[in-house]
Design an enzyme around this catalytic site. Structure first.
Site, PDB file in Angstrom:
ATOM      1  N   LYS A 183      37.225 -24.541 106.885  1.00  0.00           N
ATOM      2  CA  LYS A 183      35.803 -24.214 106.995  1.00  0.00           C
ATOM      3  C   LYS A 183      35.545 -23.694 108.400  1.00  0.00           C
ATOM      4  CE  LYS A 183      31.254 -26.416 106.286  1.00  0.00           C
ATOM      5  NZ  LYS A 183      30.573 -27.708 106.001  1.00  0.00           N
ATOM      6  N   SER A 224      27.298 -27.323 102.410  1.00  0.00           N
ATOM      7  CA  SER A 224      27.643 -26.141 103.189  1.00  0.00           C
ATOM      8  C   SER A 224      29.123 -25.760 103.106  1.00  0.00           C
ATOM      9  CB  SER A 224      27.268 -26.369 104.653  1.00  0.00           C
ATOM     10  OG  SER A 224      28.004 -27.466 105.169  1.00  0.00           O
ATOM     11  N   SER A 278      27.793 -32.174 102.053  1.00  0.00           N
ATOM     12  CA  SER A 278      28.341 -30.819 102.185  1.00  0.00           C
ATOM     13  C   SER A 278      29.782 -30.649 101.743  1.00  0.00           C
ATOM     14  CB  SER A 278      28.219 -30.340 103.630  1.00  0.00           C
ATOM     15  OG  SER A 278      26.901 -29.950 103.894  1.00  0.00           O
TER      16      SER A 278
END
Ligand SMILES: [Zn+2]
Lengths: 480, 533
Positions: B97, B173, B197
């Site tokens: 990420k 996210s 997330s």
């Protein structure tokens, strides 16, 4: 018009002399280093980095807390974030203790010239990180991050000081204590000890605390004194002319020796403090704290009193000998090694050893000549094995060579000649070879005796025992 | 369809690479092939005009670190040739990420303000994964600074598509992470979970995601959103791979004071222990959602999707049959405060964490004429940050201002301890419920359509209603796929456990996996993979 007294509180920032910074592994002291050489991702606030607490910072701070006899070293204290924007503050917030500081309460006693003692209360001690340094150039700002994350201990006094002199005295005592404890080099010129002063005035006899101003950026004890004096005068003038004191922040201009207004307190920013989530609370183990308390060295004022009592020193001597910790330790070790009056040791140290220390720009603890050497040297003078002036020269020779005084005396033949037989035969020789001077003496001008003594000193290169020589010449010449 | 190397599990890839059956370079090639097939237009900060074709592709990668990955893969292969053990993740393709700093890679946080920031150092958990032999294929998209639950707030567009239906969001996210893993563009991914997330996108994309206990995995190198809530964690296609990755990532770290000094158990060996004798709880507070109406402020009540409810009930039956004790009606009364409390705490921390992006040291700086420093800050931040970031800064500044702090921030902190207490009581071994885990749906709904919720930040946040409490409390949570809804979109169920109970949660997850192995939905592949050779 009433008479005024001033009310002064000091906020000091002490740079702790740890090897590394407070939240990263970078070297803490950058005094002699080029800009931006002691930096890493953590202290320059790169994305994603986290602070980790250097425990040496806590240990040093706790030492000071114990030395000023705080009411409590808090079992649990916290770091907070003080948020504001400035280019030399790379994270955009300063990590600082805030509502739960490391220690609360405490005091420093200040002996005043009239013999009384002013007790200066300490409100709190808290830990924080330093910011970087901005150098303004025309149209540019240069930023040095070396200082980011240097550990600072903030110590705030109560409004207990009454004159600019007392404020200066407080700083001198604090500096002495910091060096004594070995937790800060406390050099104001190097920013290792920084001081902001809060100043207000009130009519003598009043207990009110009136609106105060804050003086910032003063970088020597002398300047603190001057700045406070100037501000007290300004406030008195202001009040006497019917004006009102406003809560200004003032800046001391060293070159012009004047204060100028930086900002009004009312316009101060909201720093939006909140607990630093990246650090755990600082936990103080009670057993460890007790160990620290036990290990706390005897403090300067205690030691001064003890020297007066134990060694029967005059207060003046004791004050000087306890100005610096290794000097006081040097004194005690010398006294222990020397069989005789401690005052004699004190005299030697105050006159000759301190001169040597000053000349070499060092401290007693770093001298090559050891207390045992000094004791040996003084003993030789006392035993008249060497003369006092030989002793003084010997001090330098030991410091220079690292050899013991005895070895040097032996090698260089510096021993005082007290052998009466040897001196007498030399004296006979001098008398025989100088009939004119003998005639002068026998003619009644006995002051020429000094000339004979001088001749003997020349012969013995100053090592002869002067009193004995006088006695021998007088006897021989009377017989002539 | 013939399974490609990139579709294999991490366990199997590591086995093959170590045995020499396949090379790490072959695995990497297979992964890069897949990326070419499913990515479509790669996300950028250039002004974006909608292209209908974008709704059919994934766009997960902000940066594919092809050359760096090849060097790593070759190193793994060389180590094996030389008879060394490259580690438990030998040759396993990893998607990071883009909120993690990885040495020598652009580390953007999905924001224009860090678009040109190349990190000089690597985040601890990424470093550990790479040291265990994982090959970092690239940096995947996310909501800007992780601020969102759909990936639509990224400055890098087109937004990530859900592999099961690319017109739907992947969640967020860590949407890029979940989507990349679901589409075989990586085998494992490292994400972050601040309110859900990791778990929410894992549920939306039909993969397994774990939010570990706060402090289980170091946050060093994770670009902070809300420091007291952020948890790095793994995403993979099965619980075994999640266990494998967590094993490597977890543990104390001299760079992170909040990383716990708790020993890391051997998660993989604990996996097949079953659930016999475990007490698994169900809470009515996780079936019916209470939240203040965004318009009127009145407390509304709404049930989670019937499909999600059914999935939870079905799982409970499976566990009961496997020997677990199901405890119903466990009260978690403060759950509905989770989102409002999160609004306050996360924004205060976020506003402060974002202070450092000022254009002075790194990242974007406005290069036009400015009158003074203040203006440089203002224009830089105005142009560098997207709307979602600005919104959060504004709110964070507001609720932490001196005059509001007591009413908002301090109160939120107190409510947070109440939420924590719910968990403590449910898991208390001497208490009334003595749970080993709480079983809930991961999300109230399945993945919504791109554009359907974005812009309504209150509504968006309610996607995290079932996950956020664990972040407040610090407890671990594991989301596993539990079927498909009537739209053919994945449903996730979640296991929440006491502190440092990751091993138990993974065991429960693995039991569920084994017991549902032959259910028909297991055979269905994400749409984006259908028709691929
Ligand atoms: Zn550093």
């Amino acid at each position: 018009m009433p008479e005024f007294e001033s009310v002064i509180g000091l906020e000091t920032h002490i740079q702790l002399n740890t090897q590394t910074k407070i939240f990263c592994g970078c070297k803490a002291d950058s005094w002699e280093d080029l800009p931006n050489t002691n930096i890493c991702p953590v202290c320059t606030g790169l994305p994603g980095v986290l602070p980790t607490l250097n425990n040496a910072v806590v240990t040093k701070a706790v030492l000071l807390a114990l030395a000023v006899q705080v009411d409590s070293v808090q079992p649990k204290s916290y770091f907070a974030r003080k948020n504001y924007f400035y280019p030399d503050l790379p994270k955009g917030y300063q990590i600082s203790q805030y509502d739960e500081p490391l220690a609360l309460g405490g005091f420093i006693d200040l002996p005043l010239p009239d013999g009384s003692v002013r007790r200066v209360t300490i409100e709190k001690l808290h830990l924080e990180e330093d910011a970087g340094k901005t150098v303004r150039q025309v149209g540019e700002r240069w930023i040095d991050f070396n200082r980011c994350g240097v550990p600072l201990l903030e110590m705030v006094t109560g409004p207990d000081l009454r004159t600019a002199d007392e404020a200066a005295q407080y700083l001198i005592r604090l500096r002495q204590l910091l060096r004594w404890l070995g937790i800060s080099d406390a050099d104001m010129e190097r920013g290792q000890l920084r001081c902001d002063a809060n100043v207000s005035i009130r009519p003598v006899g009043s207990d009110d605390l009136n609106t105060k101003t804050e003086i910032k950026n003063v970088n020597s004890i002398e300047n603190v004194r001057s700045a406070i004096e100037a501000e007290i005068k300004r406030q008195i003038r202001e009040v006497q002319s019917g004006g009102r004191i406003e809560a200004w922040t003032l800046d001391w201009d060293e070159d012009k020796s004047t204060l100028h207004k930086m900002r009004s307190k009312e316009s101060e920013a909201d720093y939006r403090y909140f607990r630093e989530p990246d650090l755990l609370p600082v936990l103080i183990d009670q057993d460890w704290l007790e160990q620290m308390r036990d290990a706390l060295p005897e403090l300067p004022l205690e030691r001064k009193e003890r020297f007066i009592e134990t060694y029967a020193l005059p207060e003046y001597d004791s004050e000087i000998l306890t100005e610096e910790r290794t000097l006081s330790e040097y004194f005690e070790r010398t006294v222990q090694a020397f069989i005789g009056d401690p005052k004699v040791v004190s005299n030697w140290m105050m006159n000759d050893l301190l001169r040597l220390i000053r000349e070499r720009g060092t401290t007693a603890g770093k001298l090559i000549i050891q207390p045992e050497h000094l004791a040996e040297l003084i003993a030789m003078v006392e035993a008249k094995t060497i003369t006092a002036s030989t002793g003084k020269e010997l001090l330098d020779k030991v410091e220079h060579s690292g050899l013991t005084p005895e070895a040097i005396v032996k090698a260089e033949g510096l021993g005082q000649v007290s052998d009466e037989g040897k001196l007498r035969s030399l004296a006979v020789e001098i008398i025989e070879t100088n009939p004119d001077q003998v005639a002068t003496y026998t003619g009644g001008k006995t002051t020429i005796l000094g000339w004979f003594v001088g001749q003997m000193m020349k012969e013995t290169r100053g090592k002869a025992n002067a009193q004995l020589v006088q006695k021998i010449f007088r006897e021989l010449l009377e017989k002539s | 369809m013939n399974e490609a190397l990139c579709d294999l599990s991490a366990l199997e890839i590591a086995r093959r690479v170590k045995s020499g059956e396949n090379s790490a370079v072959q695995v990497l090639e297979s992964t890069l092939d897949r990326i070419r097939n499913v990515e479509g237009n790669s996300p950028s900060t250039a002004s974006y005009t909608f292209d209908p074709a974008d709704l059919e592709k994934i766009h997960a990668y902000i940066t594919v670190t092809k050359d760096r990955a090849r060097v790593q893969a070759e190193q793994v292969d060389r180590a094996i040739e030389e008879g060394q053990d490259p580690g438990p993740l030998a040759g396993v393709p990893l998607a990071v990420k883009d909120i993690f700093c990885v040495r020598d890679t652009p580390s953007t946080a999905g924001s224009r303000i860090l678009e040109n920031f190349i990190s000089p150092y690597s985040a601890t958990p990424v470093e550990r994964l790479e040291a265990a032999g994982a090959v970092t294929v690239g940096k995947v998209n996310l909501d800007e600074f992780t601020f969102g639950s759909s990936n639509e707030s990224s400055a890098f567009l087109p937004p990530v598509g859900n592999p099961w239906n690319a017109a739907h969001v992947p969640g967020g996210s860590s949407g890029g992470s979940a989507a990349a893993v679901a589409a075989g563009e990586a085998v494992i991914s490292i994400g972050t979970d601040t309110a859900g997330s990791i778990r929410q996108p894992a549920a939306f994309c039909g993969v397994v995601g774990m939010k570990p206990t706060y402090g289980r995995v170091s946050r060093y190198g994770l670009i902070a959103f809300a420091s007291s809530l952020d948890c790095p964690g793994p995403i993979a296609r099965n619980t075994t791979d999640v266990a494998l990755a967590l094993q490597v990532m977890a543990g104390s770290d001299p760079h992170d004071a909040t990383a716990a000094e708790v020993p890391v158990p051997d998660y993989v060996s604990l996996l097949e222990g079953g659930v016999e004798g475990l007490r698994i709880g169900l809470s009515p507070d996780y079936f019916k959602l209470k939240f203040p109406d965004p318009e009127t402020g009145e407390i509304r009540e709404q049930s989670i999707d019937p499909d999600a409810q059914r999935a939870v009930q079905h799982a409970a039956e499976i566990f009961a049959r496997a020997g677990a004790e199901i405890v119903e009606d466990v009260p978690m009364p403060n759950t509905h405060y989770g989102i409002p409390v999160y609004f306050v705490i996360s924004r205060v921390e976020a506003a402060s964490n974002l202070h450092r992006y000022d254009g002075v040291k790194y990242g974007y700086r406005y290069d036009g004429e400015v009158e003074d420093l203040r203006q440089l800050y203002r224009i830089t931040r105005a142009r560098g940050f997207g709307p979602q970031v600005k919104l959060r800064i504004l709110m964070g500044m507001y609720v932490s201002a001196e005059q509001y702090e007591k009413g908002y921030y301090d109160k939120a902190l107190r409510v947070r301890t109440l939420i924590r207490r719910d968990f403590l009581e449910a898991f208390d071994p001497q208490g009334r419920y003595k749970l080993d885990c709480l079983l809930t749906a991961t999300t109230p709904t399945s993945a919504f359509e791109i554009g359907s919720v974005y812009g309504d930040s209150v509504l968006m946040q309610y996607a995290d209603l079932l996950t956020v409490s664990a972040n407040h409390a610090g407890n671990p949570g594991l989301s596993v796929p539990a079927g498909l809804d009537e739209k053919g979109l994945p449903i996730g169920i979640q296991f929440l456990g006491p502190d440092f109970s990751e091993g138990t949660l993974l065991r429960i997850g693995r039991t569920y996996e084994m017991r549902t192995e032959h259910e028909p939905w297991r055979a269905v592949k994400p749409k984006v993979l259908q028709g691929l050779g």
